[in-house]
Design an enzyme around this catalytic site. Structure first.
Site: not given
Length: 281
Positions: A11, A13, A141, A154
């Protein structure tokens, strides 16, 4: 083949992943920066060029939701570099909405990227990390420690990742692999934008939850106004990457430490509930 240490980051980008890829290269690592669509590597390559580390960046395609993609990427890394010294699981996707607003497919999709993708990438990398005495660093997170309104899917995935890694860590240590989870708070990146939120549509479809959702969105927009930069959030990840004995759990800011501590010391759950209820009033 290279004698330099090699790290694979998912991840990359934008956001934290991009910042980690560039910072790892600055620290002298060969940085294998992966993303689902390598056509989106422009921002990463520009940042690497500005810092003079383009020669240490290797952009490769990897989709954590595709087993064949993970295997192909790792095969290329070992063929080209002869080693893998660290995996940084960073790829993830936001999912906003409460249970009655989400389909079961929505929930499964959130788990696929945020949990099963991490498990799949880690499983594939572990034989190579055992060989190098390497480490697994997973960006979770604060939502992996504190359940947050309108983020059930999530947070469920991030809680699952934390439990998985906490269970794996002592076992991996017996074969020389360190495991760390890194818990950012709000980060000013494209992560939230990439959630594709259509706020008017969300509110229109929220029914009896609309007032609570409106309050939550207002609070969230305020918190992201005081967010860390991706580079600030990446710094503790690089510390975990390069430390002799990295901690298992790391927060990326003083705010994140205080926030997570609310949950870790909350034996009956009342402190977290008191905190998050205020977000939806």
């Amino acid at each position: 083949m290279t004698s330099e240490k090699t790290v694979l980051i998912t991840g990359t980008s934008s956001g934290i992943g991009l910042a980690v890829a560039v910072a790892a290269a600055q620290a002298g690592w060969t940085s294998v920066a992966t993303m689902r669509d390598t056509a989106k590597a422009g921002a990463l390559l520009k940042a690497a060029a500005e810092l003079g580390v383009t020669d240490r960046i290797r952009v490769k395609r990897l989709d954590v939701a595709e087993a064949d993609s993970i295997a192909a990427c790792l095969d290329e890394v070992i063929t080209e570099h002869g080693r893998l010294d660290a995996l940084v699981n960073n790829a993830g996707a936001a999912r906003v909405g409460t249970l009655e607003q989400l389909s079961l497919d929505d929930v499964r999709a959130a788990m696929e990227v945020n949990f099963f993708g991490v498990v799949a990438a880690t499983r594939a990398a572990l034989p190579h990390l055992r060989a190098s005495g390497g480490r697994v660093i997973t960006v979770t997170s604060v939502g992996g420690a504190v359940g947050q309104p309108f983020n059930e899917a999530y947070c469920a995935a991030k809680f699952a990742v934390e439990g998985f890694m906490e269970s794996l860590a002592p076992v991996a240590a017996t074969v020389g692999v360190d495991v760390t989870v890194v818990e950012p708070g709000a980060v000013a990146s494209e992560f939230v934008a990439n959630a594709g939120l259509d706020i008017p549509t969300l509110l229109a479809a929220a029914g009896p939850y609309a007032p609570a959702l409106q309050a939550y969105l207002a609070r969230t927009q305020q918190s992201f106004g005081n967010a860390q930069t991706p580079a600030e959030a990446a710094a503790p990840i690089i510390e975990a990457l390069t430390a002799n004995r990295p901690a298992f759990r790391v927060q990326t800011s003083a705010w994140a430490r205080e926030f997570v501590a609310t949950s870790l010391a909350d034996l009956d759950g009342s402190a977290v509930q008191s905190l998050t209820r205020d977000w939806v009033r």
